[in-house]
Motif scaffolding. Structure first.
Motif, mmCIF file in Angstrom:
data_model
loop_
_atom_site.group_PDB
_atom_site.id
_atom_site.type_symbol
_atom_site.label_atom_id
_atom_site.label_comp_id
_atom_site.label_asym_id
_atom_site.label_seq_id
_atom_site.Cartn_x
_atom_site.Cartn_y
_atom_site.Cartn_z
ATOM 1 N N ARG A 46 -6.436 8.200 2.741
ATOM 2 C CA ARG A 46 -5.383 8.808 1.938
ATOM 3 C C ARG A 46 -4.827 9.431 3.063
ATOM 4 O O ARG A 46 -4.873 9.953 4.167
ATOM 5 N N THR A 47 -3.235 9.782 2.577
ATOM 6 C CA THR A 47 -2.586 10.646 3.405
ATOM 7 C C THR A 47 -1.954 11.819 2.593
ATOM 8 O O THR A 47 -1.720 11.458 1.322
ATOM 9 N N LEU B 177 5.548 -1.154 2.000
ATOM 10 C CA LEU B 177 4.810 -1.025 3.201
ATOM 11 C C LEU B 177 3.590 -2.003 2.695
ATOM 12 O O LEU B 177 3.084 -1.690 1.749
ATOM 13 N N ARG C 37 7.248 -4.761 6.530
ATOM 14 C CA ARG C 37 8.036 -3.975 5.263
ATOM 15 C C ARG C 37 8.794 -5.158 4.607
ATOM 16 O O ARG C 37 9.688 -5.680 5.191
ATOM 17 N N SER D 21 2.069 6.389 11.399
ATOM 18 C CA SER D 21 1.894 5.357 12.628
ATOM 19 C C SER D 21 1.590 6.110 13.844
ATOM 20 O O SER D 21 0.943 5.886 14.731
ATOM 21 N N MET E 63 -0.229 7.823 -0.773
ATOM 22 C CA MET E 63 -0.599 6.533 0.045
ATOM 23 C C MET E 63 -1.806 6.599 1.026
ATOM 24 O O MET E 63 -1.964 7.830 1.510
ATOM 25 N N ARG F 74 7.007 14.317 0.637
ATOM 26 C CA ARG F 74 6.447 12.922 1.171
ATOM 27 C C ARG F 74 6.002 12.698 2.356
ATOM 28 O O ARG F 74 6.327 13.281 3.325
ATOM 29 N N LEU G 20 5.005 6.102 -6.297
ATOM 30 C CA LEU G 20 5.344 6.430 -5.070
ATOM 31 C C LEU G 20 7.081 6.053 -4.941
ATOM 32 O O LEU G 20 7.464 6.561 -4.158
ATOM 33 N N GLU H 11 8.282 14.230 5.515
ATOM 34 C CA GLU H 11 9.611 14.194 5.210
ATOM 35 C C GLU H 11 10.035 15.381 4.876
ATOM 36 O O GLU H 11 8.930 16.490 4.579
ATOM 37 N N THR I 106 6.436 7.702 7.041
ATOM 38 C CA THR I 106 5.858 6.717 7.538
ATOM 39 C C THR I 106 5.729 6.459 9.226
ATOM 40 O O THR I 106 4.710 6.108 9.811
ATOM 41 N N LEU J 192 2.551 -0.660 12.148
ATOM 42 C CA LEU J 192 4.082 -0.026 11.436
ATOM 43 C C LEU J 192 4.782 0.336 12.791
ATOM 44 O O LEU J 192 5.953 0.124 12.805
ATOM 45 N N GLU K 138 8.899 7.122 -6.943
ATOM 46 C CA GLU K 138 9.526 8.074 -7.676
ATOM 47 C C GLU K 138 10.217 8.136 -9.004
ATOM 48 O O GLU K 138 11.299 8.487 -9.181
ATOM 49 N N THR L 158 5.049 3.079 0.050
ATOM 50 C CA THR L 158 6.741 2.764 0.305
ATOM 51 C C THR L 158 7.331 4.008 1.301
ATOM 52 O O THR L 158 6.711 4.876 1.451
ATOM 53 N N SER L 159 8.466 3.439 1.723
ATOM 54 C CA SER L 159 9.040 4.329 2.481
ATOM 55 C C SER L 159 10.367 5.031 1.935
ATOM 56 O O SER L 159 10.558 4.579 0.906
ATOM 57 N N THR L 160 10.802 6.324 2.325
ATOM 58 C CA THR L 160 12.068 6.731 1.956
ATOM 59 C C THR L 160 12.898 5.852 1.627
ATOM 60 O O THR L 160 13.997 6.062 0.848
ATOM 61 N N TRP M 175 0.810 -1.253 -0.099
ATOM 62 C CA TRP M 175 0.076 0.002 0.033
ATOM 63 C C TRP M 175 0.818 1.037 -0.030
ATOM 64 O O TRP M 175 0.427 2.342 0.029
#
Ligand SMILES: Cc1cc2nc3c(=O)[nH]c(=O)nc-3n(C[C@H](O)[C@H](O)[C@H](O)COP(=O)(O)OP(=O)(O)OC[C@H]3O[C@@H](n4cnc5c(N)ncnc54)[C@H](O)[C@@H]3O)c2cc1C
Lengths: 466, 386
Positions: free
Chosen positions: B312-313, A102, A113, B292, A448, B285, A278, B276, B288, A461, A280, A95-97, A93
């Motif tokens: 959505r976020t 995720l 993850r 949470s 996201m 961005r 996402l 971010e 994450t 998470l 990028e 992605t992290s940097t 659903w």
């Protein structure tokens, strides 16, 4: 077998490669990588591998009608045999940097993850539906759904069906419906693919495809199903009970009405690129579809090192191309991971085949070319965003205000803000805005979560960190 | 070159409300907006109308805001908001269902009482209730809430509607709204400012910099160095729920948290959690950990959130001052150059529009703002004094 794949205890998993999407391209990529010795995870949102093309029959239907597309069954068996770690019922659903994916289980919310040195996005495609008055009526569906009902589920789709839209997919769907005992009133094709032309002559270089076409046309002729070219649906009409009763089409200056209880319509497919966005990767905008397309090399490598696009996520080219693309991405990744690579000869053969299939896809979209602007001239009262109830007129009004662009029209109207995150309407909204402002078509950016997830899955998470 | 009275730079809520007030007062106003209006802070905001004293720290915020100084501003803004839908002749989804600020520890309860005393002194009607009473009024609150402060004036307006409504009204009074017109240069030719966007030019005696997160960049074009830094924070929204699932705004005295149900039924969860790194172009961005973190915080107070679906976020940009206080006023070294921005600009926007009108016209403003002036943020002037 699927049950144990749903629940995963560790909250961070690391692999050599993660493949997202268990359709033809993802399956081939995963198999090729695992066979070469890579530790591979294959993540699939549905409960079974196969994707749209190799959708599995189950239970009674399987017992009664037998396997559907057995080559899919054997491909899935090869994947499992190769030692791919399969995670079904698992949605990627976000992605992290740090480029980890995720995910959550679709059956019991959790957070896992996935990180890997290579990520292969094989997320498939969505059918390209362009709204018209009445498209929300019960009895209106996409050709893909009709196909699924007629083949995988082996059920009758309706008594009398009209197929409409554009693209080579309409013909096999018509044939599948006929085979399942449904009457097909007509195939209404917006383009004019079946007239002699210089372009059509190009298809002579693709004899296999021509043979398929000839077979479909023979079946349709045998059942006296007319193929009406250069025509489009302009309204679907309800019966007294609110169900679809008739469909009016425009054919040049003429309007014709078909009494049918089912309409299956779409204008081909749009690549699913949310995850690529996402991550990028550089994308271009497909101006006809109003969707982002990843920029890739011949192996599907994107602008982000280690991220690959395969199958329809790389651009619409069909199932055969999907398999080749999966193979090519795996070959590049094997090289990247320092694993044995295929022979130069195999490599050349696959690259050639891939180029040929891409050329055929281009040719086919030229053959089926139609006036997309005409499709976007639906009346103002047409519902465009079903989730948020936004009409074409409201979108046009926002676009004509003078200070809105593609994205601020979303904000001004809420079109694309609903449950489906614009998966259904975003391309149409892009087209409508572009038609009003004269600006090039833009896209609705992915956000996201790619699909709604339980709040508790997002919360998980953190439980993982603690 | 187009000659006008006032150029407003930035089409967020501050630029829009200022343009509206000035155009209504008879001035010729041009709004120059880099992209489409309302796409940055004002279109991504939580949209809360914070009338009771604010929670003083966003997560990660270094300096606490002076919430006492905010109170009179919030009170005046509250009155202005009540009139806004009529004034702009627009549906803003303005809801004034009130708001709770909850406490979960004895220290937090004490903090609530201190805040309450200040508010009472300043004439704001608030009320502190026990946890049980709070739960009686709003059963969704968790058992961990031991006290809560209630303010009937807290509320929400739909950010997607407010700025466009202001701009529409400004346009009716003759303001020019120039979207997709990034300001690329500002010069002073003795008499007036010349503001450039590409090859187009406007000449005006007054320039108002309401460029939000880019406020310092725009000021720099005029040779003014401001000590402001953009940050990005994030929001979370659930799928639609039946109306009445949450009956009012819920905040926390000790943590970054704001939760409410909006008109469409979705539940909006924020609280200033950091996204971010701020991006000057395109969207920042979402982080994450903040997803949470914020959801955990919110679900501790409103357990029903756990069972909802996250739709959505998104991240939104914000102009932060070193002291976390708003900035509004004329740049002393550059007469005719005004700046407005900083925190809680959504709540304060109707007030800031009026104040800027008064300052531009040389009148004393509706609320005194001398202490919120630009001087404290002008880097060069600070250097000169030394
Ligand atoms: C997620 C989030 C939640 C928030 N929650 C609340 C809340 O609940 N309550 C509250 O009161 N406040 C809240 N805030 C703060 C408040 O929303 C913002 O401070 C306010 O909207 C800022 O408005 P603005 O007009 O100053 O700036 P913006 O809305 O950011 O507008 C600035 C505009 O200037 C334009 N611009 C920039 N450079 C140029 C240039 N060179 N030329 C022309 N135009 C330019 C930009 O494109 C932009 O449109 C929140 C903020 C965020 C991000």
């Amino acid at each position: 077998m699927a049950a144990s794949e749903d629940t995963v205890a560790p909250s961070r998993l690391d692999f050599d490669a993660v493949v997202v999407g268990g359709g033809p391209s993802g399956l081939v990529a995963a198999r090729e990588l695992a066979t070469a010795g890579a530790r591979v995870a294959l993540i699939e949102e549905n409960s079974e591998l196969g994707g749209q093309y190799y959708k599995r029959r189950r239970g009674q239907v399987l017992a009664q009608y037998g396997d559907y597309r057995p080559d899919g069954t054997s491909l899935i068996a090869q994947v499992r045999h190769a030692g791919v770690e399969v995670f079904t019922n698992r949605l990627v659903w976000g992605t992290s940097t740090d480029r980890s994916l995720l995910t959550t289980s679709t059956t019991s919310p959790d957070a896992v993850r996935f990180s890997a040195r290579a990520i292969v996005v094989a997320a498939g495609a969505t059918e390209h539906v362009v709204p018209f008055p009445g498209w929300q009526l019960p009895g209106v569906m996409t050709p893909g759904h009709a196909m699924h009902l007629a083949t995988t589920d082996a059920v009758r789709v309706g008594n009398r069906v009209l197929l409409a839209g554009s693209g080579p997919f309409l013909l096999p769907v018509a044939c599948a419906l006929l085979a399942s005992g449904t009457e097909v009133a007509a195939v209404v094709e917006a383009g004019r693919p079946l007239r002699p032309s210089l372009r059509a002559a190009g298809s002579l270089r693709h004899p296999g495809m021509l043979a398929d076409l000839a077979r479909y046309l023979t079946i349709l002729a045998k059942h006296r199903v007319p193929i009406i070219q250069g025509a489009r649906v302009h309204e679907a009409l309800a019966q007294g009970n609110g169900h679809l009763g008739a469909v009016a089409i425009t054919h040049g200056q003429v309007t014709r009405t078909f009494e049918v209880d089912t309409l299956a319509t779409a204008f081909g497919f749009r690549p699913a690129t949310e995850l690529l966005q996402l991550l990028e990767v550089d994308c271009t905008v497909d101006a006809t579809l109003g969707v982002p397309l990843p920029v890739t090399d011949a192996h599907g490598a994107t602008s982000v090192p280690g991220v690959y696009a395969v199958g329809e996520s790389r651009g619409i080219a069909g199932n055969k191309a999907a398999r080749v693309r999966g193979w090519l991405a795996a070959a590049a990744i094997r090289d990247r991971l320092g694993l044995p690579t295929p022979s130069a000869q195999q490599m050349r053969a696959h690259l050639r085949r891939s180029a040929r299939l891409d050329a055929f896809a281009t040719l086919s979209s030229e053959l089926y070319a139609h006036d997309r602007r005409a499709l976007l001239q639906m009346p103002d009262h047409t519902m465009v965003c079903r989730c948020e109830s936004v009409t074409a007129g409201e979108i046009r009004a926002a676009a004509r205000l003078g200070w809105n662009d593609r994205n601020s029209v979303k904000g001004a109207t809420r079109a694309g803000m609903g449950l489906c995150q614009g998966r259904e309407c975003a391309a149409t909204v892009s087209g409508l805005v572009s038609a009003c402002t004269g600006e090039p078509v833009g896209c609705q950016p992915a956000r996201m979560p790619v699909k709604p997830i339980p709040v508790s899955a997002a919360m998980a998470l953190e439980e993982e960190i603690a | 070159m187009t000659t006008t009275d006032i150029v407003v730079i930035g089409g967020g809520i501050l630029g829009a409300s200022t343009a509206y007030q000035l155009a209504r007062a008879g001035h010729r106003v041009t709004v120059l907006e880099r992209g489409a209006p309302n796409r940055e802070g004002s279109g991504t905001t939580a949209g809360n109308l914070h009338i009771q004293g604010i929670h003083t720290r966003r997560p990660g915020q270094a300096v606490a805001a002076d919430n006492l100084r905010f109170l009179p501003l919030q009170r005046t803004a509250s009155t202005l908001w009540s009139q806004l839908p009529d004034e702009l002749d627009a549906d803003l989804e303005l809801t004034r269902n009130g708001g709770f600020m909850v406490a979960e520890t004895p220290e937090q309860v004490q903090e609530l009482h201190q805040k309450f005393d200040l508010e009472t002194q300043l004439g704001l009607t608030c009320e502190i209730v026990s946890g049980d009473e709070a739960r009686r009024r709003m059963p969704a609150l968790s058992e961990t809430v031991i006290a809560a402060e209630w303010c009937a004036e807290d509320g929400y307006a739909n950010p997607l509607l407010v700025t466009p409504a202001y701009l529409g009204a400004a346009r009716r009074y003759g303001a020019q709204v120039e979207a997709f017109s990034p300001v690329t240069g500002i010069e002073h030719d003795g008499g007036a400012y010349v503001v450039r966007s590409g090859h187009r030019e406007w000449s005006a005696g007054v320039v108002i910099d309401t460029a939000g997160p880019w406020i310092a960049d725009v000021a720099a074009l005029a040779g003014i160095r401001l000590d402001m830094s953009p940050v990005a924070i994030q929001m979370h929204i659930t799928t639609r729920m039946p109306l009445g699932t949450l009956t009012c705004l819920v905040q926390h005295i000790g943590a970054g948290m704001s939760v409410k149900q909006v008109g469409a039924g979705n539940i909006l969860i924020g609280g200033g959690w950091p996204a971010e790194a701020f991006r000057a172009h395109g969207r920042s961005r979402v982080a994450t950990d903040s997803i949470s973190g914020n959801l955990h915080q919110a679900a501790a107070v409103l357990p029903l959130l756990r069972d909802l679906r996250l739709l959505r976020t998104w991240a939104g940009p914000l102009a932060a001052t070193p002291d976390e206080m708003p900035v509004i006023g004329e740049v002393p070294s550059s007469p005719g150059f005004f700046v407005a921005g900083g925190t809680y600009a959504f709540t304060l926007a109707p007030l800031w529009g009026l104040v800027l009108r008064d300052l531009v016209e040389g009148n004393s403003p509706l609320e005194p703002v001398a202490d919120l002036g630009v001087d404290r943020l002008v880097l060069d002037a600070v250097a000169h004094q030394r």
